[in-house]
Write a protein that holds these residues in place. Structure first.
Motif, PDB file in Angstrom:
ATOM      1  N   THR A 272       0.785  -1.270   0.061  1.00 28.80           N
ATOM      2  CA  THR A 272       0.008   0.112   0.079  1.00 28.80           C
ATOM      3  C   THR A 272       0.898   1.335   0.161  1.00 28.80           C
ATOM      4  O   THR A 272       1.598   1.355   0.923  1.00 28.80           O
ATOM      5  CB  THR A 272      -0.977  -0.042   1.267  1.00 28.80           C
ATOM      6  N   ILE A 273       0.574   2.147  -0.769  1.00 26.59           N
ATOM      7  CA  ILE A 273       1.149   3.503  -1.074  1.00 26.59           C
ATOM      8  C   ILE A 273       0.523   4.577  -0.415  1.00 26.59           C
ATOM      9  O   ILE A 273      -0.750   4.562  -0.795  1.00 26.59           O
ATOM     10  CB  ILE A 273       1.490   3.880  -2.322  1.00 26.59           C
ATOM     11  N   ILE A 274       0.899   5.354   0.467  1.00 21.52           N
ATOM     12  CA  ILE A 274       0.251   6.325   1.252  1.00 21.52           C
ATOM     13  C   ILE A 274       1.126   7.663   0.939  1.00 21.52           C
ATOM     14  O   ILE A 274       2.097   7.847   0.965  1.00 21.52           O
ATOM     15  CB  ILE A 274       0.408   6.242   2.792  1.00 21.52           C
ATOM     16  N   ARG A 275       0.283   8.604   0.432  1.00 24.69           N
ATOM     17  CA  ARG A 275       0.968   9.859  -0.163  1.00 24.69           C
ATOM     18  C   ARG A 275       0.455  11.137   0.665  1.00 24.69           C
ATOM     19  O   ARG A 275      -0.534  10.987   1.177  1.00 24.69           O
ATOM     20  CB  ARG A 275       0.434  10.266  -1.594  1.00 24.69           C
ATOM     21  N   ILE A 276       1.411  11.859   1.083  1.00 30.64           N
ATOM     22  CA  ILE A 276       1.276  12.907   1.731  1.00 30.64           C
ATOM     23  C   ILE A 276       1.117  14.113   0.993  1.00 30.64           C
ATOM     24  O   ILE A 276       1.845  14.289   0.096  1.00 30.64           O
ATOM     25  CB  ILE A 276       2.597  13.192   2.563  1.00 30.64           C
ATOM     26  N   VAL A 277      -0.276  14.810   1.015  1.00 28.56           N
ATOM     27  CA  VAL A 277      -0.481  15.788   0.265  1.00 28.56           C
ATOM     28  C   VAL A 277      -0.925  17.103   1.021  1.00 28.56           C
ATOM     29  O   VAL A 277      -0.930  17.162   2.201  1.00 28.56           O
ATOM     30  CB  VAL A 277      -1.838  15.401  -0.602  1.00 28.56           C
ATOM     31  N   ALA A 278      -1.173  18.156   0.298  1.00 24.95           N
ATOM     32  CA  ALA A 278      -1.452  19.516   1.044  1.00 24.95           C
ATOM     33  C   ALA A 278      -2.965  18.962   1.676  1.00 24.95           C
ATOM     34  O   ALA A 278      -3.619  18.492   1.404  1.00 24.95           O
ATOM     35  CB  ALA A 278      -1.909  20.306  -0.215  1.00 24.95           C
ATOM     36  N   GLY A 279      -2.893  19.472   2.995  1.00 18.56           N
ATOM     37  CA  GLY A 279      -3.895  19.236   3.873  1.00 18.56           C
ATOM     38  C   GLY A 279      -3.827  18.112   4.891  1.00 18.56           C
ATOM     39  O   GLY A 279      -4.411  17.769   5.772  1.00 18.56           O
ATOM     40  N   THR A 280      -2.657  17.174   4.543  1.00 19.34           N
ATOM     41  CA  THR A 280      -2.697  15.694   5.342  1.00 19.34           C
ATOM     42  C   THR A 280      -2.172  16.603   6.549  1.00 19.34           C
ATOM     43  O   THR A 280      -1.428  17.299   6.914  1.00 19.34           O
ATOM     44  CB  THR A 280      -1.481  15.101   4.894  1.00 19.34           C
ATOM     45  N   GLU A 281      -2.590  15.925   7.904  1.00 18.84           N
ATOM     46  CA  GLU A 281      -2.276  16.192   9.409  1.00 18.84           C
ATOM     47  C   GLU A 281      -1.401  14.887   9.667  1.00 18.84           C
ATOM     48  O   GLU A 281      -1.874  13.835   9.627  1.00 18.84           O
ATOM     49  CB  GLU A 281      -3.630  16.499   9.885  1.00 18.84           C
ATOM     50  N   LEU A 282      -0.361  15.394  10.164  1.00 13.55           N
ATOM     51  CA  LEU A 282       0.390  14.191  11.116  1.00 13.55           C
ATOM     52  C   LEU A 282       0.147  14.350  12.461  1.00 13.55           C
ATOM     53  O   LEU A 282       0.118  15.646  13.080  1.00 13.55           O
ATOM     54  CB  LEU A 282       2.002  14.337  10.751  1.00 13.55           C
ATOM     55  N   GLU A 283       0.008  13.254  13.330  1.00 10.02           N
ATOM     56  CA  GLU A 283      -0.496  13.433  14.689  1.00 10.02           C
ATOM     57  C   GLU A 283       0.899  13.677  15.428  1.00 10.02           C
ATOM     58  O   GLU A 283       1.985  13.582  15.197  1.00 10.02           O
ATOM     59  CB  GLU A 283      -0.775  11.903  15.195  1.00 10.02           C
ATOM     60  N   PRO A 284       0.628  15.013  16.373  1.00  6.65           N
ATOM     61  CA  PRO A 284       2.067  15.476  17.179  1.00  6.65           C
ATOM     62  C   PRO A 284       2.253  14.705  18.166  1.00  6.65           C
ATOM     63  O   PRO A 284       1.554  13.846  18.675  1.00  6.65           O
ATOM     64  CB  PRO A 284       1.222  16.806  17.394  1.00  6.65           C
ATOM     65  N   LYS A 285       3.525  14.616  18.531  1.00  2.00           N
ATOM     66  CA  LYS A 285       3.804  14.198  19.904  1.00  2.00           C
ATOM     67  C   LYS A 285       3.029  14.437  21.118  1.00  2.00           C
ATOM     68  O   LYS A 285       2.636  15.642  21.274  1.00  2.00           O
ATOM     69  CB  LYS A 285       5.359  14.405  20.379  1.00  2.00           C
ATOM     70  N   ALA A 286       2.715  13.541  21.871  1.00  2.00           N
ATOM     71  CA  ALA A 286       1.986  13.871  23.191  1.00  2.00           C
ATOM     72  C   ALA A 286       2.976  14.367  24.456  1.00  2.00           C
ATOM     73  O   ALA A 286       2.490  14.798  25.212  1.00  2.00           O
ATOM     74  CB  ALA A 286       1.082  12.673  23.633  1.00  2.00           C
ATOM     75  N   GLY A 287       4.311  14.071  24.138  1.00  2.00           N
ATOM     76  CA  GLY A 287       5.187  14.441  25.252  1.00  2.00           C
ATOM     77  C   GLY A 287       6.479  13.972  24.849  1.00  2.00           C
ATOM     78  O   GLY A 287       6.736  13.210  23.943  1.00  2.00           O
ATOM     79  N   PRO A 288       7.544  14.170  25.837  1.00  2.18           N
ATOM     80  CA  PRO A 288       8.982  13.807  25.434  1.00  2.18           C
ATOM     81  C   PRO A 288       9.224  12.452  25.313  1.00  2.18           C
ATOM     82  O   PRO A 288      10.063  12.042  24.506  1.00  2.18           O
ATOM     83  CB  PRO A 288      10.011  14.440  26.710  1.00  2.18           C
ATOM     84  N   ASP A 289       8.397  11.577  25.920  1.00  2.00           N
ATOM     85  CA  ASP A 289       8.508  10.096  25.984  1.00  2.00           C
ATOM     86  C   ASP A 289       7.750   9.446  24.906  1.00  2.00           C
ATOM     87  O   ASP A 289       7.534   8.139  24.950  1.00  2.00           O
ATOM     88  CB  ASP A 289       7.979   9.614  27.110  1.00  2.00           C
ATOM     89  N   ASP A 290       6.942  10.353  24.291  1.00  2.00           N
ATOM     90  CA  ASP A 290       6.173   9.655  22.964  1.00  2.00           C
ATOM     91  C   ASP A 290       7.039   9.077  21.871  1.00  2.00           C
ATOM     92  O   ASP A 290       8.008   9.840  21.291  1.00  2.00           O
ATOM     93  CB  ASP A 290       5.346  10.913  22.599  1.00  2.00           C
TER      94      ASP A 290
END
Length: 335
Positions: A272-290
């Motif tokens: 499966t190919i996943i493309r990162i496009v305009a509008g894609t959101e990446l989940e941020p880190k929840a903390g330093p140990d994430d």
């Protein structure tokens, strides 16, 4: 359908104006845009508490809620399309205790003290397999543990002082569960030793939402017997409304095999190919140990270091051979 745009290394890949500009620079044919919109269709838009109230007034709604670890504050609430109501409901969280006796078990989660019930009819998976095989791509099946295997693995993790995380799914009832009802009997369970990223995808009604005349918080969302703070005004909580005109949305999950930073893609083990496009959101880190990774460069570095990286999210299907999706949102995590 949105065209591929190579924009690696950003957590959120553009707002509406950026999306328009990039598509024009890329030579995108504007006939591919939503005919009812003046700009290319967005995956979602920012919402307000009033939007959430209005959405619940019409009846049952599916919400996806990401919860800040260690408390009962929502990081993100997304109001899904109406068709999502028929899909399995889901809870994910860190386990604090587990019991098994007389053919019935209880897994207690850190978030809200929620107790997940399971029995011998529950399916157990190393990596969760959805009830609807067309709903998620990239799942690998490596055998199904027995109940004893499942419980033993979790007890060993807890005894060693490690994190033990479970994802539970069930088929939705005809009507939303009462907000004070904390029961959740799983039809499927996935064991995961990763970090704690509490998450709930549930059908709800207007009874689940209570507004606060003297914020903060702006409101409370009650699910499965516990109450979550919604802090939209101070931007602690993001409230998103999925574009109802999106077609061909499906989930994906799997192990990352390769990264193309220039092309803005990741390839999963099943092709499966996943493309990162305009509008894609990446989940941020929840903390330093994430263990989450927040850019394609980070994913590439982790793979180069011999680490295993999992990817999970949802996207728009652009092609089926190989399966190719434009990511709406995606989470990368070192496993």
């Amino acid at each position: 359908m949105l065209k591929r745009l190579p924009i690696p290394g950003r957590r959120i890949f553009g707002d509406a104006r950026t999306l328009v500009a990039l598509l024009l620079l890329a030579g995108c044919d504007l006939s591919s845009t939503d005919p009812q919109l003046a700009t290319p269709a967005q995956f979602s838009r920012d919402g307000s508490i009033s939007d959430l109230q209005n959405g619940l007034k019409t009846g049952t709604a599916r919400v996806e809620v990401s919860i800040i670890p260690g408390g009962l504050v929502a990081r993100r609430v997304e109001i899904e399309q109406a068709k999502e109501i028929a899909k399995p409901e889901e809870v994910r969280g860190q386990i604090t205790a587990i019991t098994w006796s007389g053919g019935h078990g209880i897994a207690t989660l850190k978030v809200g003290g929620l107790q997940i019930a399971f029995d011998s009819s529950t399916s157990f998976h190393p990596r969760l397999s959805p009830s609807n095989p067309e709903g998620t791509a990239g799942h690998g099946h490596h055998g199904k543990p027995t109940v004893a295997d499942f419980v033993t693995r979790i007890q060993a993790q807890l005894a060693a002082g490690h994190h033990a995380v479970v994802t539970a799914r069930r088929n939705p009832a005809a009507q939303p569960q009462a907000p004070d009802d904390a029961s959740f009997t799983a039809s499927e369970l996935q064991f995961d030793g990763g970090a704690d990223h509490p998450f709930v995808a549930l059908n709800v009604s207007a009874a689940s939402l209570t507004t606060n005349p003297a914020p903060p918080p702006d409101a409370w969302l009650k699910l499965l017997g516990f109450q979550l703070e919604l802090r939209v005004s101070d931007r602690t909580t993001q409230l998103k409304i999925e574009n109802p005109r999106l077609q061909g949305v499906r989930g994906f999950e799997g192990i990352v095999q390769a990264v193309d930073q220039t092309g803005g893609t990741v390839t999963l083990e099943d092709g499966t190919i996943i493309r990162i496009v305009a509008g894609t959101e990446l989940e941020p880190k929840a903390g330093p140990d994430d263990n989450r990774l927040t850019s394609l460069a980070d994913v590439a570095a982790a793979l180069a270091a011999g680490k295993t990286v999992g990817a999970e999210g949802k996207g728009l299907v652009d092609a089926t051979s190989p399966l190719t999706l434009d990511a709406i949102k995606i989470e990368f995590e070192v496993e």
